[in-house]
Every structure is written in structure tokens, then in C-alpha cells.
Design a protein around this motif. Structure first.
Motif, PDB file in Angstrom:
ATOM      1  N   UNK A  32      -6.850   7.518  13.078  1.00  0.00           N
ATOM      2  CA  UNK A  32      -5.718   6.650  12.777  1.00  0.00           C
ATOM      3  C   UNK A  32      -4.457   7.724  13.161  1.00  0.00           C
ATOM      4  N   UNK A  33      -3.527   7.214  14.040  1.00  0.00           N
ATOM      5  CA  UNK A  33      -2.377   7.576  14.146  1.00  0.00           C
ATOM      6  C   UNK A  33      -1.676   7.812  12.943  1.00  0.00           C
ATOM      7  N   UNK A  34      -0.512   9.097  13.118  1.00  0.00           N
ATOM      8  CA  UNK A  34      -0.059   9.505  11.816  1.00  0.00           C
ATOM      9  C   UNK A  34       1.043   8.563  11.097  1.00  0.00           C
ATOM     10  N   UNK A  35       1.515   7.645  11.842  1.00  0.00           N
ATOM     11  CA  UNK A  35       2.365   6.788  11.419  1.00  0.00           C
ATOM     12  C   UNK A  35       1.791   5.301  10.684  1.00  0.00           C
ATOM     13  N   UNK A  36       0.693   5.401  10.656  1.00  0.00           N
ATOM     14  CA  UNK A  36      -0.036   4.209   9.834  1.00  0.00           C
ATOM     15  C   UNK A  36      -0.401   4.695   8.451  1.00  0.00           C
ATOM     16  N   UNK A  37       0.075   3.903   7.347  1.00  0.00           N
ATOM     17  CA  UNK A  37      -0.084   4.529   6.174  1.00  0.00           C
ATOM     18  C   UNK A  37      -1.614   4.216   5.602  1.00  0.00           C
ATOM     19  N   UNK A  38      -2.105   4.867   4.660  1.00  0.00           N
ATOM     20  CA  UNK A  38      -3.323   4.629   4.197  1.00  0.00           C
ATOM     21  C   UNK A  38      -3.575   3.255   3.381  1.00  0.00           C
ATOM     22  N   UNK A  39      -2.236   2.578   2.999  1.00  0.00           N
ATOM     23  CA  UNK A  39      -2.441   1.544   2.298  1.00  0.00           C
ATOM     24  C   UNK A  39      -2.419   0.321   3.400  1.00  0.00           C
ATOM     25  N   UNK A  40      -2.453   0.553   4.731  1.00  0.00           N
ATOM     26  CA  UNK A  40      -2.655  -0.660   5.302  1.00  0.00           C
ATOM     27  C   UNK A  40      -3.863  -1.430   5.217  1.00  0.00           C
ATOM     28  N   UNK A  41      -3.928  -2.529   5.332  1.00  0.00           N
ATOM     29  CA  UNK A  41      -5.154  -3.412   5.008  1.00  0.00           C
ATOM     30  C   UNK A  41      -6.563  -3.029   5.722  1.00  0.00           C
ATOM     31  N   UNK A  42      -6.027  -2.601   7.308  1.00  0.00           N
ATOM     32  CA  UNK A  42      -7.279  -2.342   8.085  1.00  0.00           C
ATOM     33  C   UNK A  42      -7.947  -1.188   7.689  1.00  0.00           C
ATOM     34  N   UNK A  43      -7.107  -0.140   7.064  1.00  0.00           N
ATOM     35  CA  UNK A  43      -7.486   1.344   6.668  1.00  0.00           C
ATOM     36  C   UNK A  43      -8.264   1.207   5.493  1.00  0.00           C
ATOM     37  N   UNK A  44      -7.858   0.176   4.557  1.00  0.00           N
ATOM     38  CA  UNK A  44      -8.523   0.223   3.566  1.00  0.00           C
ATOM     39  C   UNK A  44     -10.151  -0.585   3.508  1.00  0.00           C
ATOM     40  N   UNK A  45      -9.799  -1.488   4.519  1.00  0.00           N
ATOM     41  CA  UNK A  45     -11.311  -2.151   4.791  1.00  0.00           C
ATOM     42  C   UNK A  45     -12.036  -0.918   5.429  1.00  0.00           C
ATOM     43  N   UNK A  46     -11.761  -0.224   6.320  1.00  0.00           N
ATOM     44  CA  UNK A  46     -12.405   0.988   6.836  1.00  0.00           C
ATOM     45  C   UNK A  46     -13.005   1.737   5.750  1.00  0.00           C
ATOM     46  N   UNK A  47     -12.200   2.296   4.756  1.00  0.00           N
ATOM     47  CA  UNK A  47     -12.446   3.232   3.621  1.00  0.00           C
ATOM     48  C   UNK A  47     -13.777   2.362   2.766  1.00  0.00           C
ATOM     49  N   UNK A  48     -13.378   1.166   2.651  1.00  0.00           N
ATOM     50  CA  UNK A  48     -14.449   0.492   1.687  1.00  0.00           C
ATOM     51  C   UNK A  48     -15.930   0.632   2.499  1.00  0.00           C
TER      52      UNK A  48
END
Length: 443
Positions: free
Chosen positions: A67-83
């Protein structure tokens, strides 16, 4: 192994190239628009990509995601990956596994770019085979793919450290810590501090952590937390048997039983904060056994960093200074502190949860007029409306510079030091700084 990359900027494209070279099945996705120069590189290397969308079924099947540094952890695609328990890491974390080079990792709220450039300058002048990466220039991943350096000097933001799990710098530097990017840390300062200290979490007894011993947040963290690294402090007010300090206008660095000494008047960088950056960089040079003559010469001829207290022009005896890189209050504090003449201060942009209180005494003492350059200036006006005689709002750099010229008298300085991010009116702080210089040159 499927590698998915979120973000098609420098770090994303560099990671894609390295991943491809190492045999990964690579897919790059950017929710914004990818620049043409990067699209060209991706196409040339037959790397599949998309922009202005995230196709979930092509992303969620990843084995690992950069994930590029500018993308926050709360972005929905990131949340889905973490899930889905997919490992989401930074470019530094991905690339470091493919190099045996020693790394010098540098973080801090301010001063990290100058310190990084200065360390690189010292190592390069000493003839070492060294790369410069992180937040600067060509991405680390791309250099690992293309070059074969023995050392890397890496400027690391808190966002890059958040995505680091096993990364272990041989030498780490924390220049200082002050509130910044709190919008990304639930407005909790302690979360941001913890993020910075991830730089030392994997260090061993053979590694070094160089830090500012005058910094309250750093000292507090070190009192209540442990690192295995050997600690080397620097300070303007304390002295050490092992560390860097100031004595009678002389910088002393005591490492490995021997001292390096240099009178501060011969160090090219000006200002107290830059003396600290010089101390940190010299400590690295001493740890790597660089010759004293090389260190001296490098400190004396270092040119500094663009957009950081950069003197642009003197017009009708008014000095114009570009400090566009000051994107937080602490950086602007250093800038105002180093001003020796009545100052017209251009400030404003995207507020990241700023507290302007610490600037109060400096504004009282040094600032004669404030020009607010931003879409939303309410906080600045509330903070300083009663402190200075003149305060105006503008929405373009040309207007800001022309207004400053009208207000300035002989012997004054015009300082662009925004204390804010730039994304309301500019592409980034570099664009803001370049527009300032352009406007000054066309006066």
C-alpha cells in the motif's frame, strides 16, 4: 505469489518492477489517475494495471499487498484486505528482503529530509556505493531492482513505518517528534509517537539509534519503553561521553573512543535545528569510520534542501524565503525562530489538527503582517488576528507574493512557511514552493 499494489506513484511502480523481476504475479490498482510517465513504465514491463477504480476481485485475491503511504488504513479496500488477513505492507518492507545492503533509516516530524540528504552527501563524498530513497527521488524498490548499492539512506515517514513489520535499519535516526498528521492517527499524539518508534522495534544490540536528547516526546518514550539498539544521543544543551553535543560554539561528536570536533561557523547549514541535523549525520559518518577530513569538507559544502528555508531572491533589500516544506507547526517554529528581520509571513493550507499556540511568542516578536493563503483560514485568523496589525486572505500564490511586496519595507523578509499541507490549492509542497519562486522572480 500474487502481489497487488495500491497506488501508482513512485513507490507503487517501483514495487511493481521489483515484484515482476522476482517472479510475482503483479497487479497495480490506483483509485486516482496514474501519471502518463508511470503508465508507460508499466506497459513497457507488461505489468497489469488499472486507474480511477479498484476492482475488488482482482485485489482481494492477493497473497501480499503493498500500500502506498498516501492511502489511509481506513480506506474501504484496505479494511477489506485486513478482514481477509491479507498482509498489507509498505514498499520499504517489501523491498528490503531482496537486498543485503546496510540501511540508515531516518524519521522525525521535521529535519528528516535535510538529515537524509546530508547523510547521503557524507557517504557519497567518502566514496561509498550508496543509494538515496524512501520519501526522496527514485523509489527504494526500483533501486533494489536496478542497482546494487552497499548502503541505502532512507527517509521514512510514519506512514511507511506503519507498513513495516520486519524491517530493521542498521542505523536509525529520530530527528524529533512534534504533532503532525494527527488526522491519520485518530487525533492521538501517542499513536503518532508509537508509529515513529517502529523504526527501532526490530533493531538488535549490533544496531544504533541516534536521537535528539532535547526532545520531550522522544525522552519520555525511551524512559518507558525498551529498544535493544545502542543509544547515541545528540543535544544542544547537554554533554555526553558517547554522543554529539555543543561546547563553546564547537560541535563535538564522541564515538568509538575518539572525538570529532568542528567549529559551528564552518558548517554550511544555518540555524540551531540544522546544527542538530549535522550532529545526527556526523554520528552516522563516525559509526561508518569515514575520515574526519571528508566529514569536515562535506559539512562545509552541503547546499541544503529545496523548499526548506531556501533564499530565493533579494528585491529592493527585501529577502524572499521559500520554506514550503514546512507542512506542520513545528517546522514553521524553526523557520520563524531563524528570522532576524521583520517578517511578512505567508501561512495556510490544509490544517492537520494544528495548535498554533507554540508560535505565539515568535509571531509577537518577529512577524509584522500575515498573509493567509488557503481555502479555510479561520483557525489562523482566530489565533493571530489580535497579534499582528495586518492580516489578509488570498487564494493564489501570485496574489500572496504581490501583496507581500506591497507591505514590505527595506530590510524586511517575506517568508513562505505554511505550517499546513498544500492540497487545497497546489499539487504538493514542491508545486507550492515552485509557484512561490516563480511569483517572486516575476515581481
Amino acid at each position: 505469489m500474487r502481489l497487488v499494489i495500491l497506488g501508482g506513484g513512485e513507490s507503487g511502480v517501483g514495487t511493481a518492477l521489483l515484484g515482476k523481476k522476482k517472479g510475482y504475479d503483479v497487479f497495480l490498482s490506483d483509485f486516482g489517475k496514474i501519471k502518463d510517465k508511470y503508465k508507460e513504465v508499466l506497459n513497457l514491463n507488461a505489468i497489469e494495471w488499472e486507474d480511477e477504480t479498484h476492482t475488488e476481485n482482482k485485489i482481494l485475491n492477493a497473497d501480499v499487498v503493498m500500500k502506498s503511504p498516501g492511502i489511509p488504513d481506513k480506506a474501504s479496500i484496505v479494511k477489506k484486505l485486513v478482514e481477509k488477513n491479507v498482509s498489507v505492507i509498505s514498499e520499504i518492507e517489501f523491498a528490503v528482503q531482496f537486498t543485503n545492503a546496510k540501511t540508515i533509516g531516518i524519521t522525525g516530524s521535521n529535519g528528516k529530509t535535510t538529515t537524509t540528504m546530508l547523510v547521503y552527501h557524507l557517504l557519497k563524498n567518502a566514496g561509498l556505493n550508496v543509494g538515496l530513497a524512501g520519501n526522496i527521488g527514485k523509489s527504494f524498490a526500483r533501486q533494489v531492482a536496478d542497482d546494487n548499492f552497499d548502503y541505502y539512506v532512507l527517509e521514512l515517514s510514519s506512514f511507511q513505518l506503519d507498513g513495516s513489520i520486519k524491517y530493521r535499519p542498521d542505523i536509525a535516526i529520530i530527528t524529533n517528534i512534534s504533532p503532525d498528521h494527527l488526522d491519520r492517527y485518530e487525533y492521538k499524539y501517542e499513536n503518532y509517537i508509537a508509529s515513529k518508534f517502529r523504526i527501532t522495534m526490530n533493531q538488535t544490540e549490533n544496531d544504533f539509534l541516534i536521537y535528539d536528547a532535547d526532545d520531550e516526546a522522544i525522552s519520555e518514550w525511551l524512559t518507558s519503553n525498551k529498544t535493544k539498539a545502542q543509544l547515541i544521543p545528540f543535544s544542544l544543551v547537554k554533554t555526553f561521553s558517547k554522543g554529539a553535543f555543543l561546547k563553546n560554539n564547537t560541535m563535538e561528536v564522541a564515538i568509538n573512543e575518539e572525538e570529532f570536533v568542528m567549529e559551528t561557523q564552518y558548517i554550511a547549514l544555518e540555524g540551531k535545528h540544522n546544527l542538530k541535523n549535522a550532529m545526527a549525520a556526523t554520528t552516522v559518518a563516525k559509526l561508518l569510520n569515514i575520515r574526519k577530513a571528508t566529514i569536515r569538507e562535506s559539512l562545509a559544502n552541503f547546499q541544503g534542501v529545496e523548499h526548506r528555508l531556501e533564499k530565493v531572491l533579494k528585491i529592493q533589500n527585501v529577502q524572499y524565503i521559500n520554506d514550503s516544506k514546512a507542512t506542520n507547526v513545528n517546522a514553521t517554529f524553526f523557520a520563524l525562530d531563524s528570522m532576524n528581520s521583520p517578517t511578512i509571513w505567508i501561512v495556510g493550507g490544509v490544517d492537520k489538527g494544528n495548535d498554533y499556540e507554540e508560535l505565539m511568542s515568535l509571531v509577537h516578536e518577529k512577524v509584522k503582517a500575515i498573509i493567509c493563503l488557503g481555502v479555510e483560514n479561520k483557525k489562523i485568523i482566530e489565533a493571530f488576528g489580535n497579534v499582528v496589525d495586518v492580516m489578509v486572505e488570498v487564494t493564489s500564490m501570485n496574489d500572496a507574493v504581490r501583496m507581500a511586496q506591497r507591505m514590505a519595507e527595506k530590510g524586511d523578509a517575506v517568508l513562505l512557511s505554511p505550517a499546513c499541507a498544500s492540497f487545497d490549492l497546489f499539487d504538493d509542497y514542491e508545486d507550492r514552493g515552485r509557484q512561490f519562486k516563480q511569483a517572486v522572480r516575476s515581481l
